[in-house]
Every structure is written in C-alpha cells, then in structure tokens.
Design a protein around this motif. Structure first.
Motif, mmCIF file in Angstrom:
data_model
loop_
_atom_site.group_PDB
_atom_site.id
_atom_site.type_symbol
_atom_site.label_atom_id
_atom_site.label_comp_id
_atom_site.label_asym_id
_atom_site.label_seq_id
_atom_site.Cartn_x
_atom_site.Cartn_y
_atom_site.Cartn_z
ATOM 1 N N ILE A 163 11.946 26.079 -27.592
ATOM 2 C CA ILE A 163 10.761 25.961 -28.407
ATOM 3 C C ILE A 163 10.816 24.741 -29.377
ATOM 4 C CG2 ILE A 163 9.183 26.852 -30.289
ATOM 5 C CD1 ILE A 163 8.600 27.627 -27.438
ATOM 6 N N GLU A 164 11.978 24.610 -30.169
ATOM 7 C CA GLU A 164 12.568 23.786 -31.139
ATOM 8 C C GLU A 164 12.349 22.258 -30.400
ATOM 9 O OE1 GLU A 164 16.193 25.109 -32.683
ATOM 10 O OE2 GLU A 164 15.070 26.821 -33.609
ATOM 11 N N ARG A 165 13.182 22.128 -29.101
ATOM 12 C CA ARG A 165 13.011 20.865 -28.506
ATOM 13 C C ARG A 165 11.802 20.441 -28.079
ATOM 14 N NH1 ARG A 165 16.700 17.273 -25.333
ATOM 15 N NH2 ARG A 165 15.189 15.738 -24.405
ATOM 16 N N PHE A 166 10.689 21.180 -27.764
ATOM 17 C CA PHE A 166 9.473 20.955 -27.480
ATOM 18 C C PHE A 166 8.801 20.321 -28.577
ATOM 19 C CE2 PHE A 166 5.017 21.788 -26.419
ATOM 20 C CZ PHE A 166 4.983 21.059 -25.217
ATOM 21 N N ALA A 167 9.018 21.194 -29.901
ATOM 22 C CA ALA A 167 8.245 20.873 -31.045
ATOM 23 C C ALA A 167 8.649 19.537 -31.502
ATOM 24 C CB ALA A 167 8.614 21.923 -32.063
ATOM 25 N N TYR A 168 10.002 19.283 -31.410
ATOM 26 C CA TYR A 168 10.485 18.142 -31.714
ATOM 27 C C TYR A 168 9.908 16.850 -31.091
ATOM 28 C CZ TYR A 168 13.689 14.062 -32.348
ATOM 29 O OH TYR A 168 14.206 12.800 -32.618
ATOM 30 N N GLU A 169 9.798 17.073 -29.871
ATOM 31 C CA GLU A 169 9.394 15.949 -28.862
ATOM 32 C C GLU A 169 7.799 15.921 -28.945
ATOM 33 O OE1 GLU A 169 10.337 17.407 -24.877
ATOM 34 O OE2 GLU A 169 12.179 16.574 -25.018
ATOM 35 N N ASN A 170 7.053 17.029 -29.474
ATOM 36 C CA ASN A 170 5.689 16.606 -29.609
ATOM 37 C C ASN A 170 5.366 16.613 -31.107
ATOM 38 O OD1 ASN A 170 4.356 16.954 -26.789
ATOM 39 N ND2 ASN A 170 6.080 18.287 -26.910
ATOM 40 N N ASN A 171 6.028 16.584 -31.938
ATOM 41 C CA ASN A 171 5.904 16.183 -33.212
ATOM 42 C C ASN A 171 5.108 17.563 -33.947
ATOM 43 O OD1 ASN A 171 6.101 14.662 -35.801
ATOM 44 N ND2 ASN A 171 4.127 13.591 -35.446
ATOM 45 N N ILE A 172 5.577 18.595 -33.601
ATOM 46 C CA ILE A 172 4.971 19.662 -34.111
ATOM 47 C C ILE A 172 6.087 20.438 -35.007
ATOM 48 C CG2 ILE A 172 4.175 22.172 -33.716
ATOM 49 C CD1 ILE A 172 3.068 20.865 -31.044
ATOM 50 N N LYS A 173 5.652 20.555 -36.211
ATOM 51 C CA LYS A 173 6.476 21.372 -37.346
ATOM 52 C C LYS A 173 6.202 22.776 -37.082
ATOM 53 C CE LYS A 173 6.859 17.298 -40.036
ATOM 54 N NZ LYS A 173 7.398 16.747 -39.001
ATOM 55 N N LEU A 174 7.485 23.419 -37.092
ATOM 56 C CA LEU A 174 7.551 24.802 -36.970
ATOM 57 C C LEU A 174 7.809 25.203 -38.356
ATOM 58 C CD1 LEU A 174 9.986 25.413 -34.020
ATOM 59 C CD2 LEU A 174 7.570 25.942 -34.011
ATOM 60 N N ASN A 175 6.898 25.411 -39.077
ATOM 61 C CA ASN A 175 6.937 25.759 -40.692
ATOM 62 C C ASN A 175 6.061 26.625 -41.134
ATOM 63 O OD1 ASN A 175 4.401 24.306 -40.372
ATOM 64 N ND2 ASN A 175 4.969 22.445 -41.598
ATOM 65 N N GLN A 176 5.668 27.539 -40.422
ATOM 66 C CA GLN A 176 4.664 28.760 -40.963
ATOM 67 C C GLN A 176 5.149 30.002 -40.691
ATOM 68 O OE1 GLN A 176 0.437 28.370 -39.632
ATOM 69 N NE2 GLN A 176 1.015 25.941 -39.044
ATOM 70 N N ASN A 177 5.106 31.010 -41.270
ATOM 71 C CA ASN A 177 5.779 32.175 -41.311
ATOM 72 C C ASN A 177 4.547 33.330 -41.091
ATOM 73 O OD1 ASN A 177 7.216 34.564 -41.077
ATOM 74 N ND2 ASN A 177 8.721 34.093 -42.625
ATOM 75 N N LYS A 178 3.869 33.534 -39.915
ATOM 76 C CA LYS A 178 2.802 34.350 -39.737
ATOM 77 C C LYS A 178 2.903 35.153 -38.725
ATOM 78 C CE LYS A 178 -0.602 31.441 -39.448
ATOM 79 N NZ LYS A 178 -1.936 30.532 -39.679
ATOM 80 N N HIS A 179 2.481 36.473 -38.570
ATOM 81 C CA HIS A 179 2.512 37.156 -37.481
ATOM 82 C C HIS A 179 3.882 37.727 -36.998
ATOM 83 C CE1 HIS A 179 -1.779 36.369 -37.209
ATOM 84 N NE2 HIS A 179 -1.436 35.095 -36.866
ATOM 85 N N LYS A 180 4.808 37.680 -37.833
ATOM 86 C CA LYS A 180 6.088 38.188 -37.781
ATOM 87 C C LYS A 180 6.749 37.344 -36.958
ATOM 88 C CE LYS A 180 5.275 43.204 -37.847
ATOM 89 N NZ LYS A 180 5.497 44.300 -37.289
ATOM 90 N N ALA A 181 6.525 35.723 -37.132
ATOM 91 C CA ALA A 181 7.025 34.825 -36.160
ATOM 92 C C ALA A 181 6.911 33.367 -37.110
ATOM 93 C CB ALA A 181 6.270 34.455 -35.011
ATOM 94 N N ILE A 182 8.005 32.677 -37.071
ATOM 95 C CA ILE A 182 8.048 31.147 -37.087
ATOM 96 C C ILE A 182 6.925 30.387 -36.166
ATOM 97 C CG2 ILE A 182 9.193 28.998 -37.488
ATOM 98 C CD1 ILE A 182 9.936 31.451 -39.624
ATOM 99 N N ILE A 183 5.999 29.700 -36.671
ATOM 100 C CA ILE A 183 4.952 29.148 -35.982
ATOM 101 C C ILE A 183 4.808 27.543 -36.327
ATOM 102 C CG2 ILE A 183 2.458 29.234 -35.512
ATOM 103 C CD1 ILE A 183 2.545 32.230 -35.883
ATOM 104 N N GLY A 184 4.282 27.023 -35.337
ATOM 105 C CA GLY A 184 3.853 25.576 -35.547
ATOM 106 C C GLY A 184 2.764 25.408 -34.514
ATOM 107 N N SER A 185 1.804 24.404 -35.047
ATOM 108 C CA SER A 185 0.574 24.109 -34.120
ATOM 109 C C SER A 185 0.391 22.750 -34.107
ATOM 110 C CB SER A 185 -0.525 24.933 -34.503
ATOM 111 O OG SER A 185 -1.039 24.608 -35.788
ATOM 112 N N GLY A 186 -0.227 22.291 -32.957
ATOM 113 C CA GLY A 186 -0.519 20.745 -32.927
ATOM 114 C C GLY A 186 -1.303 20.637 -31.611
ATOM 115 N N HIS A 187 -1.460 19.472 -31.227
ATOM 116 C CA HIS A 187 -2.109 19.028 -29.806
ATOM 117 C C HIS A 187 -1.002 18.320 -28.888
ATOM 118 C CE1 HIS A 187 -5.629 19.701 -32.550
ATOM 119 N NE2 HIS A 187 -6.069 19.831 -31.302
ATOM 120 N N VAL A 188 -1.196 18.849 -27.547
ATOM 121 C CA VAL A 188 -0.263 18.440 -26.594
ATOM 122 C C VAL A 188 -1.190 18.163 -25.436
ATOM 123 C CG1 VAL A 188 1.804 18.706 -25.045
ATOM 124 C CG2 VAL A 188 1.861 19.571 -27.304
ATOM 125 N N LYS A 189 -0.872 16.915 -24.861
ATOM 126 C CA LYS A 189 -1.994 16.456 -23.812
ATOM 127 C C LYS A 189 -3.489 16.900 -24.017
ATOM 128 C CE LYS A 189 1.431 14.917 -21.456
ATOM 129 N NZ LYS A 189 1.720 13.230 -21.161
#
Length: 186
Positions: free
Chosen positions: A26-52
C-alpha cells in the motif's frame, strides 16, 4: 470508487515483517500514485486520490491483523463501496517468496486477518492479492516466522514483489479482476 487495503500490524516493532507486506505494498502504491496516507479514520490509516480516472481509497487497518475486518467493514459502509471494488493485499506462507496470486474470492486459508474480514463482511467473495513470503522453516512457530523480518539476501526479491503487487493493483483498477488474474497468475 475502489478500496485497496493492505493488511498488517501497527507499530514499529512490526514494521518490515513478513506479516506486514500488505502495508508495504500500500505504501509503494501510494507513493507511485502521489496519494498521502495521512488520515486516521475507521480504525485505519487512510489516503485517497485518483488512479486511472477512478477514485481510490487506500487503507492500512490499525486494529492488529486479527481484527482487520472491523476497519474494512467500517470503511466500506461509510463510503458505500461495492464488494467487487474491494481489493485486499496480504502475506501468504503457502506461496514462495517472490510469487503473487490474485483471486476473485476464496477461503481464509488459515490467515487470521482474512478470517476476520470474512466474518465482518459476511462473505468470502472479494478480490485479493496474496503475496508470497515463503513457507516457514521446519520446527519454527508460524507466529514467530510471520512476525520475523526478511533476511538481507531476500530483500531484492521482496522489493521486486512489492513493485509487482503495486502494478497488479493498478491493473485491477484499470482493467478489472479477470485481466489482473490473467496477467499476474503465471
């Protein structure tokens, strides 16, 4: 909308262990797609963005492996994500190091994170990427093995496998589960 979840355990003591390879993908995929894993919600570290052109949520549950399903269900319910748009990435000791296997559905196969996810989702019919971490050596305790770190001599293979898994996620988003299975289950 897609939800891509990497399974692992929170905390530095579990970083870079076999059981946390889902987090690393997940960290690699986030890095490759410029998605920041910077939210703490739903008992998870979350990031969101657009891919393809698709909205994508990335998640690393912070519930510890055996309770991953709690977080996954909460995210899915909140965002109204369809089960076919969920993809879970996790370690598999029945696959050789360097291999990945993509499945549309299946049993937990002894993996407690998947077992808990099936329990909370009420189905085992969700896509997944199983990342091979190698079989435990004879005489080893399974927990000790999966909570252990990769050897220095394994790192080149681990890095390549994480990249291959990240590429498979992109293929899943762009082309769907059948295509990613055909391309990566070789």
């Amino acid at each position: 909308m897609y939800l891509i979840v990497g399974l692992g355990n929170p905390g530095l003591q579990y970083a870079a262990t076999r059981h946390n390879i889902g987090f690393e993908v997940i960290e690699r995929f986030a890095y490759e797609n410029n998605i920041k894993l910077n939210q703490n919600k739903h008992k998870a570290i979350i990031g969101s963005g657009h891919v393809k052109g698709q909205k994508v949520i990335l998640a690393q549950p912070q519930t510890y492996m055996n309770r991953s399903g709690e977080s996954i269900r909460a995210i899915m319910e909140f965002h109204k994500i369809k089960i076919e748009n969920l993809l879970i990435v996790y370690d598999d000791t029945s696959l050789d190091l360097g291999r990945i296997r993509i499945r549309k559905k299946g049993s937990a196969g002894g993996h407690n994170g998947i077992k808990n996810t099936i329990l909370h989702l009420g189905t085992q019919e969700f896509p997944r990427i199983k990342v091979g971490v190698g079989e435990k050596p004879p005489g080893w305790d399974l927990a000790d093995y999966v909570l252990g770190r990769f050897g220095k001599e394994e790192m080149d293979i681990v890095i390549e496998t994480i990249k291959k898994s990240s590429d498979a996620i992109e293929c899943f988003i762009e082309e769907g589960i059948e295509s990613v299975m055909n391309k990566y289950n070789t």
